[in-house]
Design an enzyme around this catalytic site. Structure first.
Site, PDB file in Angstrom:
ATOM      1  CG  ASP A  19      -7.812  -7.132   3.389  1.00  0.00           C
ATOM      2  OD1 ASP A  19      -7.008  -7.237   4.327  1.00  0.00           O
ATOM      3  OD2 ASP A  19      -7.604  -6.432   2.379  1.00  0.00           O
ATOM      4  CG  ASP A  21      -4.768  -1.410   4.832  1.00  0.00           C
ATOM      5  OD1 ASP A  21      -5.044  -0.209   4.973  1.00  0.00           O
ATOM      6  OD2 ASP A  21      -4.246  -2.088   5.736  1.00  0.00           O
TER       7      ASP A  21
END
Length: 225
Positions: A19, A21
């Site tokens: 992922d 952020d």
């Protein structure tokens, strides 16, 4: 568990899926500036609303609110445009840049709920290398917690999702990883409060070494820092 706070899974992985952020970079300051202004304009309780923005696509976050007279697609585009302009304070999660640069290019991907233009802008701001495989919000019909984004990344890397390790920080992304059928490693660098999770956790990438072994499979080791 090592003396400096690593809790690493002991598996061997065909690929590592990250992922963006909160997992390889910290964009909380910028995201919360923009979303706070948006929430204020729409009369929302900002403090209650902000925790709901992390890990999900902007269009999904806005759609869930079901605000009268609000077009989620138009509003999400406005949010994205503002976020592309505002990258102040975006930094890597400690050690992420060097860790990612150490990985074979064919063995990792970034899987983000951000649109591609925003993802590229934030990775540039944080000094994060751009992967050969980047799955963004535009690539799937349903965002996290739906697992499609992670399944697509594995497909593009030409590996089995069950042989991947997913790095996540937010509950919605962890749920997507679980639904995809892959093991999950939780990155806690940006967590203000401890998260209850059965998954292995790391606070940063400092002290983690990725070793390529037999068949090109990757194993994570404690570098002893």
């Amino acid at each position: 568990m090592s003396g400096h706070g690593l809790s690493l899974p002991d598996g061997r992985y065909a690929a590592l899926l990250f992922d963006m952020d909160g997992t390889i970079l910290n964009s909380i300051a910028a995201a919360e500036r923009i979303w706070s202004a948006w929430a204020t304009r729409h009369g929302l309780d900002v403090a209650a609303f902000l925790p709901t923005i992390h890990g999900a696509r902007a269009v999904d976050t806005i759609s869930r609110l079901a605000l009268p007279g609000v077009d989620p697609e138009i509003e999400a585009q406005g949010i994205t445009d503002a976020e592309i302009e505002d990258v102040e304070g975006i930094v890597e999660v400690p050690g992420a840049e060097n860790f990612l640069k150490s990985l074979p290019v064919a063995n990792w991907a970034v899987v983000t709920s951000a649109p591609k233009a925003l993802a590229l802008q934030r990775m540039k701001a944080a000094g994060i290398p751009v992967p050969a495989v980047l799955v963004t919000s535009e690539d799937v019909a349903a965002g996290k917690p739906n697992p499609d984004c992670y399944l697509l990344a594995a497909k593009r890397l030409e590996v089995d999702i069950a042989d991947c390790l997913i790095f996540e920080d937010a509950a919605v992304g962890i749920a997507a990883g679980e639904a995809a059928g892959a093991p999950v490693l939780v990155v806690t660098s940006t967590h203000l409060h401890p998260m209850e999770t059965a998954h292995a956790t790391i606070r940063s990438y400092e002290g983690i070494v990725a070793k390529a072994g037999e068949g090109g499979f990757i194993q994570l080791e404690d570098g002893g820092i």
